[in-house]
Design a protein around this motif. Structure first.
Motif, PDB file in Angstrom:
ATOM      1  N   ARG A  63       0.848  -1.213   0.000  1.00  0.00           N
ATOM      2  CA  ARG A  63       0.000   0.000   0.000  1.00  0.00           C
ATOM      3  C   ARG A  63       0.880   1.259   0.000  1.00  0.00           C
ATOM      4  NH1 ARG A  63      -2.841  -3.308   3.486  1.00  0.00           N
ATOM      5  NH2 ARG A  63      -2.279  -2.229   5.415  1.00  0.00           N
ATOM      6  N   MET A  64       1.995   1.157   0.736  1.00  0.00           N
ATOM      7  CA  MET A  64       2.889   2.322   0.780  1.00  0.00           C
ATOM      8  C   MET A  64       3.569   2.552  -0.571  1.00  0.00           C
ATOM      9  SD  MET A  64       4.295   1.738   4.615  1.00  0.00           S
ATOM     10  CE  MET A  64       5.527   3.000   4.638  1.00  0.00           C
ATOM     11  N   VAL A  65       3.824   1.467  -1.303  1.00  0.00           N
ATOM     12  CA  VAL A  65       4.365   1.609  -2.669  1.00  0.00           C
ATOM     13  C   VAL A  65       3.355   2.388  -3.517  1.00  0.00           C
ATOM     14  CG1 VAL A  65       4.881   0.321  -4.798  1.00  0.00           C
ATOM     15  CG2 VAL A  65       5.882  -0.407  -2.619  1.00  0.00           C
ATOM     16  N   GLY A  66       2.079   2.045  -3.380  1.00  0.00           N
ATOM     17  CA  GLY A  66       1.027   2.763  -4.124  1.00  0.00           C
ATOM     18  C   GLY A  66       1.035   4.250  -3.804  1.00  0.00           C
ATOM     19  N   ASP A  67       1.151   4.593  -2.508  1.00  0.00           N
ATOM     20  CA  ASP A  67       1.173   6.018  -2.110  1.00  0.00           C
ATOM     21  C   ASP A  67       2.404   6.716  -2.675  1.00  0.00           C
ATOM     22  OD1 ASP A  67      -1.085   5.537  -0.646  1.00  0.00           O
ATOM     23  OD2 ASP A  67      -0.043   5.335   1.284  1.00  0.00           O
ATOM     24  N   SER A  68       3.512   5.978  -2.668  1.00  0.00           N
ATOM     25  CA  SER A  68       4.768   6.570  -3.121  1.00  0.00           C
ATOM     26  C   SER A  68       4.720   6.848  -4.627  1.00  0.00           C
ATOM     27  CB  SER A  68       5.899   5.585  -2.790  1.00  0.00           C
ATOM     28  OG  SER A  68       7.135   6.201  -2.856  1.00  0.00           O
ATOM     29  N   VAL A  69       4.237   5.863  -5.383  1.00  0.00           N
ATOM     30  CA  VAL A  69       4.140   6.031  -6.838  1.00  0.00           C
ATOM     31  C   VAL A  69       3.181   7.174  -7.176  1.00  0.00           C
ATOM     32  CG1 VAL A  69       3.362   4.923  -8.972  1.00  0.00           C
ATOM     33  CG2 VAL A  69       4.725   3.652  -7.343  1.00  0.00           C
ATOM     34  N   ALA A  70       2.131   7.327  -6.362  1.00  0.00           N
ATOM     35  CA  ALA A  70       1.151   8.397  -6.634  1.00  0.00           C
ATOM     36  C   ALA A  70       1.825   9.772  -6.553  1.00  0.00           C
ATOM     37  CB  ALA A  70      -0.014   8.310  -5.654  1.00  0.00           C
ATOM     38  N   VAL A  71       2.786   9.920  -5.611  1.00  0.00           N
ATOM     39  CA  VAL A  71       3.512  11.200  -5.500  1.00  0.00           C
ATOM     40  C   VAL A  71       4.285  11.445  -6.794  1.00  0.00           C
ATOM     41  CG1 VAL A  71       5.349  12.437  -4.270  1.00  0.00           C
ATOM     42  CG2 VAL A  71       3.736  11.016  -2.987  1.00  0.00           C
ATOM     43  N   LYS A  72       4.997  10.417  -7.257  1.00  0.00           N
ATOM     44  CA  LYS A  72       5.788  10.600  -8.479  1.00  0.00           C
ATOM     45  C   LYS A  72       4.884  10.860  -9.685  1.00  0.00           C
ATOM     46  CE  LYS A  72       9.392   9.125 -11.460  1.00  0.00           C
ATOM     47  NZ  LYS A  72      10.620   8.406 -11.719  1.00  0.00           N
ATOM     48  N   GLU A  73       3.820  10.085  -9.800  1.00  0.00           N
ATOM     49  CA  GLU A  73       2.911  10.238 -10.957  1.00  0.00           C
ATOM     50  C   GLU A  73       2.342  11.655 -11.033  1.00  0.00           C
ATOM     51  OE1 GLU A  73      -0.213   7.184 -10.728  1.00  0.00           O
ATOM     52  OE2 GLU A  73      -0.078   7.367 -12.910  1.00  0.00           O
ATOM     53  N   ARG A  74       1.959  12.182  -9.857  1.00  0.00           N
ATOM     54  CA  ARG A  74       1.370  13.522  -9.821  1.00  0.00           C
ATOM     55  C   ARG A  74       2.359  14.550 -10.377  1.00  0.00           C
ATOM     56  NH1 ARG A  74      -0.470  13.004  -4.680  1.00  0.00           N
ATOM     57  NH2 ARG A  74       1.248  14.159  -3.766  1.00  0.00           N
ATOM     58  N   ILE A  75       3.601  14.417  -9.957  1.00  0.00           N
ATOM     59  CA  ILE A  75       4.620  15.384 -10.386  1.00  0.00           C
ATOM     60  C   ILE A  75       4.950  15.214 -11.860  1.00  0.00           C
ATOM     61  CG2 ILE A  75       7.081  15.940 -10.082  1.00  0.00           C
ATOM     62  CD1 ILE A  75       6.608  15.560  -7.058  1.00  0.00           C
ATOM     63  N   VAL A  76       5.079  13.962 -12.307  1.00  0.00           N
ATOM     64  CA  VAL A  76       5.441  13.714 -13.710  1.00  0.00           C
ATOM     65  C   VAL A  76       4.307  14.144 -14.647  1.00  0.00           C
ATOM     66  CG1 VAL A  76       6.000  11.902 -15.378  1.00  0.00           C
ATOM     67  CG2 VAL A  76       7.074  11.889 -13.141  1.00  0.00           C
ATOM     68  N   THR A  77       3.070  13.976 -14.203  1.00  0.00           N
ATOM     69  CA  THR A  77       1.944  14.402 -15.042  1.00  0.00           C
ATOM     70  C   THR A  77       1.990  15.914 -15.247  1.00  0.00           C
ATOM     71  OG1 THR A  77       0.630  12.606 -14.160  1.00  0.00           O
ATOM     72  CG2 THR A  77      -0.599  14.351 -15.251  1.00  0.00           C
ATOM     73  N   GLU A  78       2.394  16.628 -14.196  1.00  0.00           N
ATOM     74  CA  GLU A  78       2.457  18.093 -14.284  1.00  0.00           C
ATOM     75  C   GLU A  78       3.623  18.555 -15.163  1.00  0.00           C
ATOM     76  OE1 GLU A  78       2.826  21.571 -10.995  1.00  0.00           O
ATOM     77  OE2 GLU A  78       1.891  19.732 -10.322  1.00  0.00           O
ATOM     78  N   ASP A  79       4.731  17.822 -15.109  1.00  0.00           N
ATOM     79  CA  ASP A  79       5.948  18.287 -15.795  1.00  0.00           C
ATOM     80  C   ASP A  79       6.721  17.090 -16.346  1.00  0.00           C
ATOM     81  OD1 ASP A  79       8.241  19.685 -16.586  1.00  0.00           O
ATOM     82  OD2 ASP A  79       9.076  19.730 -14.552  1.00  0.00           O
TER      83      ASP A  79
END
Ligand code: GLY
Length: 347
Positions: free
Chosen positions: A202-218
């Motif tokens: 579950r923590m991997v999911g939360d961690s990837v979500a942080v990266k995905e959010r940033i990469v989607t923006e830039d």
């Protein structure tokens, strides 16, 4: 972007992911280790029966133009066309090199990443950075190219030894520091000595979500994606320094790089002392210390100036004014960098 799937049933999710991409030929890239340890977990999936296997040598020493050429040759001799699909099953080396091979073969074919290490789950396989090492420089040649799907199956975590768990966990700590105090606290409270795998999943999911959010923006790293470089300016220098002595895993270098850069955050951008102390304590306890001395400082400084992100006279850092308060494009003087290395050694 949102193409990352956290799966607990790789049979179903991979079957669906393959079906979602119209293709003629299917190729499956592994390295020698993932062929042995990870391929057995997927080999009875019916859609994979037709896949043409490609196997390359394991570890970063094989992330070369010669290996890339071998993969292009296998795609070509296997009858690959512009409508073929490549699945990359492995750690960051396989997903970086396989992603680059796919993105350049016939000017680009679709690819799916199935990361098998914690480091590749939370970092390398997500975000579309692909490439190879060249002329002794890491990731010197490559392209930004997004995978169709990143399929993260947390069962693979059970195949990893402690150093590889810790290596990926350093990138998770970084994601915690650039997101929220709650996220960071959950990471510090996780028991790495007796791993609760469903919770880690579950923590991997939360961690990837942080990266995905940033990469989607830039996606192309013109601005906020530089947040993901926290800990990496010092970390890459420490990793290169260690390479000619006793090589260290990437995440260990990032963890020690975080200590140096959190020191700079406190002295230059008013990061509060308490979370910095907590992070340093956690890293020292789990990752130990790196045996550098002050005689190594000039070499480490020189290595920082060689980083892709820097010019000859300025060394670029991503710093924080607090957890989640991201300050990109910061610089530090030689003296400040030496102080941060003193702090890494002495605390
Ligand atoms: N590993 C940092 C990034 O993908 O931007």
């Amino acid at each position: 972007m949102h193409n990352v799937i956290i799966s607990t049933n790789i049979h179903d999710t991979l079957t669906q992911a393959i079906a979602a991409v119209e293709h003629d030929k299917l190729f499956l890239l592994c390295d020698e280790t993932t062929r042995q340890l990870c391929f057995p977990l997927v080999q009875d999936i019916p859609t994979l029966a037709a896949a043409i296997p490609i196997t390359i040598g394991a570890t970063d020493t094989h992330k070369t133009l010669d290996t890339l050429s071998d993969v292009w040759t296998a795609l070509s001799q296997g009858g690959g066309t512009r409508h073929s699909l490549l699945i990359n099953l492995g750690g960051g080396m396989v997903t970086d090199l396989g992603g680059f091979a796919a993105s350049t073969f016939k000017r680009g074919i679709a690819y799916i990443n199935i990361p098998t290490t914690l480091l590749s789950m939370v970092d390398a396989s997500v975000g579309g950075k692909t490439g190879i090492n060249f002329n002794g420089l890491k990731n010197e040649v490559g392209v930004f190219s997004q995978p169709r799907t990143v399929l993260i199956d947390t069962h693979f975590l059970r195949t990893l030894d402690r150093p590889n768990i810790l290596s990926g966990y350093a990138e998770m700590l970084k994601h915690g520091l650039i997101s929220t105090p709650e996220h960071f606290a959950a990471l510090l409270n996780f028991d790495l000595d007796s791993i609760d795998y469903p919770l880690l999943g579950r923590m991997v999911g939360d961690s990837v979500a942080v990266k995905e959010r940033i990469v989607t923006e830039d996606p192309l790293e013109h601005g906020i994606r530089k947040a993901l470089n926290l800990g990496h300016t010092a970390g890459h220098a420490l990793e290169s320094w260690a390479l000619s002595r006793q090589p260290i895993l990437h995440g260990y270098a990032v963890a020690w790089g975080l200590i140096c850069e959190l020191y700079l955050c406190c002295t230059k951008t008013n990061f509060p002392t308490e979370p910095m102390r907590q992070a340093v304590r956690f890293i020292r306890e789990h990752y130990g210390i790196l045996p550098i001395t002050c005689d190594d400082y000039p070499e480490l400084h020189q290595l920082m100036t060689h980083d892709k992100k820097n010019t000859a006279d300025t060394i670029n850092f991503t710093l924080l004014g607090g957890i989640g308060d991201i300050r990109i494009n910061q610089t530090a003087t030689r003296e400040e960098i030496y102080e941060s290395l003193d702090f890494l050694r002495e605390g």
